[in-house]
Design a protein around this motif. Structure first.
Motif, PDB file in Angstrom:
ATOM      1  N   ALA A  42       0.849  -1.196   0.000  1.00  0.00           N
ATOM      2  CA  ALA A  42       0.000   0.000   0.000  1.00  0.00           C
ATOM      3  C   ALA A  42       0.883   1.243   0.000  1.00  0.00           C
ATOM      4  O   ALA A  42       1.857   1.324   0.754  1.00  0.00           O
ATOM      5  CB  ALA A  42      -0.912  -0.012   1.215  1.00  0.00           C
ATOM      6  N   ASN A  43       0.542   2.214  -0.873  1.00  0.00           N
ATOM      7  CA  ASN A  43       1.363   3.422  -0.963  1.00  0.00           C
ATOM      8  C   ASN A  43       1.160   4.348   0.234  1.00  0.00           C
ATOM      9  O   ASN A  43       1.870   5.332   0.389  1.00  0.00           O
ATOM     10  CB  ASN A  43       1.138   4.151  -2.293  1.00  0.00           C
ATOM     11  N   ASP A  44       0.204   4.010   1.104  1.00  0.00           N
ATOM     12  CA  ASP A  44       0.012   4.798   2.326  1.00  0.00           C
ATOM     13  C   ASP A  44       0.296   3.975   3.587  1.00  0.00           C
ATOM     14  O   ASP A  44      -0.148   4.321   4.678  1.00  0.00           O
ATOM     15  CB  ASP A  44      -1.412   5.383   2.366  1.00  0.00           C
ATOM     16  N   ALA A  45       1.045   2.883   3.414  1.00  0.00           N
ATOM     17  CA  ALA A  45       1.438   2.061   4.570  1.00  0.00           C
ATOM     18  C   ALA A  45       2.430   2.851   5.429  1.00  0.00           C
ATOM     19  O   ALA A  45       3.081   3.780   4.953  1.00  0.00           O
ATOM     20  CB  ALA A  45       2.079   0.757   4.093  1.00  0.00           C
ATOM     21  N   ALA A  46       2.543   2.467   6.688  1.00  0.00           N
ATOM     22  CA  ALA A  46       3.460   3.138   7.612  1.00  0.00           C
ATOM     23  C   ALA A  46       4.891   3.062   7.078  1.00  0.00           C
ATOM     24  O   ALA A  46       5.266   2.093   6.417  1.00  0.00           O
ATOM     25  CB  ALA A  46       3.376   2.484   8.982  1.00  0.00           C
ATOM     26  N   SER A  47       5.680   4.080   7.377  1.00  0.00           N
ATOM     27  CA  SER A  47       7.032   4.161   6.817  1.00  0.00           C
ATOM     28  C   SER A  47       7.917   2.994   7.245  1.00  0.00           C
ATOM     29  O   SER A  47       8.724   2.506   6.460  1.00  0.00           O
ATOM     30  CB  SER A  47       7.689   5.490   7.183  1.00  0.00           C
ATOM     31  N   ASN A  48       7.756   2.505   8.491  1.00  0.00           N
ATOM     32  CA  ASN A  48       8.596   1.377   8.923  1.00  0.00           C
ATOM     33  C   ASN A  48       8.248   0.098   8.154  1.00  0.00           C
ATOM     34  O   ASN A  48       9.133  -0.660   7.770  1.00  0.00           O
ATOM     35  CB  ASN A  48       8.513   1.159  10.440  1.00  0.00           C
ATOM     36  N   LEU A  49       6.953  -0.122   7.889  1.00  0.00           N
ATOM     37  CA  LEU A  49       6.535  -1.289   7.098  1.00  0.00           C
ATOM     38  C   LEU A  49       7.039  -1.144   5.665  1.00  0.00           C
ATOM     39  O   LEU A  49       7.581  -2.091   5.091  1.00  0.00           O
ATOM     40  CB  LEU A  49       5.003  -1.433   7.108  1.00  0.00           C
ATOM     41  N   THR A  50       6.872   0.035   5.093  1.00  0.00           N
ATOM     42  CA  THR A  50       7.307   0.290   3.721  1.00  0.00           C
ATOM     43  C   THR A  50       8.804   0.027   3.584  1.00  0.00           C
ATOM     44  O   THR A  50       9.236  -0.688   2.679  1.00  0.00           O
ATOM     45  CB  THR A  50       6.971   1.748   3.310  1.00  0.00           C
ATOM     46  N   LYS A  51       9.595   0.568   4.506  1.00  0.00           N
ATOM     47  CA  LYS A  51      11.048   0.380   4.459  1.00  0.00           C
ATOM     48  C   LYS A  51      11.410  -1.099   4.578  1.00  0.00           C
ATOM     49  O   LYS A  51      12.213  -1.609   3.809  1.00  0.00           O
ATOM     50  CB  LYS A  51      11.738   1.180   5.567  1.00  0.00           C
TER      51      LYS A  51
END
Length: 101
Positions: A42-51
């Motif tokens: 998801a492009n709006d997922a939390a930054s820690n999950l995205t990283k």
């Protein structure tokens, strides 16, 4: 039909065909085991999950698609998820061709 809509439909189809792995922990394991070659994040997922997911995917050479928001991704597969792995080469090939066109 635009590319985003086609990807959306394919994600739903993959889910119904039992070719998806959902949820952060299961997708992380599937990346490490080589069971997925493409993930939707998801492009709006939390930054820690995205990283975490992008770093893992880079290391294991998994394609990351951030076309959808969390609500769009959840709607596509009928489950509330931020990350979905695609565990089928046929679906992955078709999705990758849509993403690069």
């Amino acid at each position: 039909m635009d590319k985003k809509q086609q990807l959306f439909n394919l994600a739903g189809l993959a889910k119904r065909a039992g070719k998806t792995i959902t949820g952060e922990e299961l997708v992380t394991k599937a990346i490490q085991n080589g069971r997925v070659k493409l993930i939707f994040l998801a492009n709006d997922a939390a930054s820690n999950l995205t990283k975490k997911m992008i770093d893992k995917s880079k290391f294991y050479e998994v394609v990351v698609c951030q076309t959808f928001s969390e609500s769009e991704l959840s709607q596509a597969i009928g489950q509330h998820r931020k990350v979905v792995g695609i565990a089928d080469d046929g679906f992955v090939k078709k999705m990758e061709s849509l993403m690069t066109e």
